[in-house]
Design an enzyme around this catalytic site. Structure first.
Site, mmCIF file in Angstrom:
data_model
loop_
_atom_site.group_PDB
_atom_site.id
_atom_site.type_symbol
_atom_site.label_atom_id
_atom_site.label_comp_id
_atom_site.label_asym_id
_atom_site.label_seq_id
_atom_site.Cartn_x
_atom_site.Cartn_y
_atom_site.Cartn_z
ATOM 1 C CG HIS A 124 12.035 24.490 -61.074
ATOM 2 N ND1 HIS A 124 12.555 24.279 -59.821
ATOM 3 C CD2 HIS A 124 11.103 25.461 -60.933
ATOM 4 C CE1 HIS A 124 11.962 25.089 -58.953
ATOM 5 N NE2 HIS A 124 11.065 25.815 -59.601
ATOM 6 C CG ASP A 157 9.634 26.868 -55.956
ATOM 7 O OD1 ASP A 157 9.726 26.367 -57.081
ATOM 8 O OD2 ASP A 157 10.205 27.930 -55.622
ATOM 9 C CD GLU A 214 12.766 28.354 -61.633
ATOM 10 O OE1 GLU A 214 11.934 29.219 -61.901
ATOM 11 O OE2 GLU A 214 13.214 28.218 -60.481
ATOM 12 C CD GLU A 215 13.950 28.110 -57.261
ATOM 13 O OE1 GLU A 215 14.011 29.342 -57.456
ATOM 14 O OE2 GLU A 215 12.926 27.524 -56.863
ATOM 15 C CG ASP A 231 8.039 27.014 -60.817
ATOM 16 O OD1 ASP A 231 8.107 26.469 -59.700
ATOM 17 O OD2 ASP A 231 8.808 27.930 -61.182
ATOM 18 C CG HIS A 244 12.363 30.771 -52.906
ATOM 19 N ND1 HIS A 244 12.889 31.703 -53.767
ATOM 20 C CD2 HIS A 244 11.924 29.750 -53.686
ATOM 21 C CE1 HIS A 244 12.754 31.266 -55.019
ATOM 22 N NE2 HIS A 244 12.162 30.082 -54.990
HETATM 23 N N1 PHE Z 1 9.814 30.524 -60.781
HETATM 24 C C1 PHE Z 1 9.520 30.918 -59.424
HETATM 25 C C2 PHE Z 1 10.393 30.082 -58.482
HETATM 26 O O1 PHE Z 1 10.716 28.956 -58.793
HETATM 27 C C3 PHE Z 1 8.101 30.726 -59.028
HETATM 28 C C4 PHE Z 1 7.102 31.277 -59.994
HETATM 29 C C5 PHE Z 1 6.466 30.452 -60.874
HETATM 30 C C6 PHE Z 1 6.780 32.624 -59.989
HETATM 31 C C7 PHE Z 1 5.531 30.939 -61.775
HETATM 32 C C8 PHE Z 1 5.843 33.140 -60.861
HETATM 33 C C9 PHE Z 1 5.219 32.287 -61.762
HETATM 34 O O2 PHE Z 1 10.754 30.533 -57.437
HETATM 35 ZN ZN ZN Z 2 11.595 28.927 -56.511
HETATM 36 ZN ZN ZN Z 3 9.816 27.222 -58.867
#
Ligand code: PHE
Ligand code: ZN
Ligand code: ZN
Ligand code: ZN
Length: 301
Positions: A86, A98, A131-132, A160, A260
């Site tokens: 993402h 992230d 994605e978020e 990710d 985050h």
């Molecule tokens: N998808 C979550 C995010 O973007 C991070 C994540 C990735 C958590 C993979 C667990 C496994 O904040």
């Molecule tokens: Zn995230």
């Molecule tokens: Zn992420």
């Protein structure tokens, strides 16, 4: 989405005569992030009793979002190796770990993927939007495909967060044997876990399984029976003493203490982890581009 535009520019500039065919942005459509049919707290999907909930606390306005898709010119179009990361981040921070890390590793893999050895299977790269906001871009993408088009995807690999500053080396638990509260993926997911863990272990990095519960963009793929896998260096979870012993870093501290938040900036990286994981991503993508035999073989009894 400036980052997406930049990635398109780089892909186009570097691949005029390269292996990728026309890059498509949003496949002709924007993703109305305000149009998600789910409400805050809704279950996104449940699998083996594990569910992911939608968190719309920060959803204050409707904005268009886009996926960016690029595919190799050659290779079987009915046995596609799909890889994704993402490209968006939360409003609270710059989103370097992230998920600038996964997006950059994927971009470099796309740029390096040459014509030799032969790419037997097409490779389709996706940089997801939104994605978020609840896996919106990837979910819309999978749902936009016909059943036949879904069957043409041999597997999906997700990246990710791959360079958390206090990195763990986690592989999605596709066989449901070593994650915590994880779900088991479709047949084929266990082979992907084994391939990624195998590469990392053989190159000197021990790995652990991690929850395969749909907390990133692979969720809609496994919900539709497409084998998936990926690697992850940890978010808000705290590194144990045993893990610090094995991997280095600090016990009792989050894998990514800037998860985050505002400090997820260019300093928020473990460059060794980025290097190791980028190698694993390039290797697994190229390996499946050559053959997906172990995924499409005879299922275990
Ligand atoms: N998808 C979550 C995010 O973007 C991070 C994540 C990735 C958590 C993979 C667990 C496994 O904040
Ligand atoms: Zn995230
Ligand atoms: Zn992420
Ligand atoms: Zn496992």
């Amino acid at each position: 989405n400036a980052a997406a535009a930049g990635a398109v520019a780089i892909l186009v500039a570097n691949n005029a005569d390269g292996p990728l065919q026309g890059v498509t942005v949003g496949e002709g459509a924007t993703i109305p992030t305000g149009g998600i049919s789910k409400a805050d707290g809704d279950t996104l999907f449940g699998k083996n009793g594990v569910s992911t909930t939608v968190d719309l606390r920060f959803h204050t306005e409707d904005k268009p979002s886009r996926n960016l898709i690029a595919e190799t010119k050659t290779g079987r179009k009915n046995n596609v190796v799909m890889v994704g990361s993402h490209l968006d981040s939360v409003d609270e921070g710059p989103g370097i770990n992230d998920n600038g890390t996964g997006s950059a590793a994927l971009l470099e893999t796309a740029l390096q993927l040459g014509a030799s050895p032969k790419v037997s299977n097409a490779v389709r790269f996706a940089w997801w939007g939104a994605e978020e906001l609840g896996l919106v871009g990837s979910t819309k993408y999978v749902q936009s495909l016909s059943f036949e088009q879904q069957l043409d995807i041999a597997l999906y690999l997700n990246f990710d967060m791959i360079a958390s500053p206090n990195a763990g080396y986690f592989v999605y638990d596709g066989d449901n044997s070593d994650g915590v509260g994880a779900g088991e993926g479709p047949y084929g997911s266990s082979q992907i876990e084994a391939a990624l863990a195998g590469f990392l272990n053989e190159t000197g990095t021990p790995t652990e399984g991690t929850d395969f519960d749909g907390r990133s963009d692979y969720g809609e793929f496994i919900a539709n029976g497409i084998p998936a896998g990926g690697i992850f260096t940890g978010a808000e979870g705290v590194k144990t003493a045993a893990q610090a012993e094995k991997w280095g870093g600090n016990a009792g501290v989050a894998y990514d203490k800037c998860y985050h938040s505002k400090c997820d900036n260019l300093g928020n990286l473990d460059r060794v982890a980025l290097d190791r994981n980028a190698d694993a991503i390039a290797w697994v993508t190229a390996s499946y581009a050559i053959s997906t035999e172990d995924i499409n073989g005879v299922p275990p009894k």
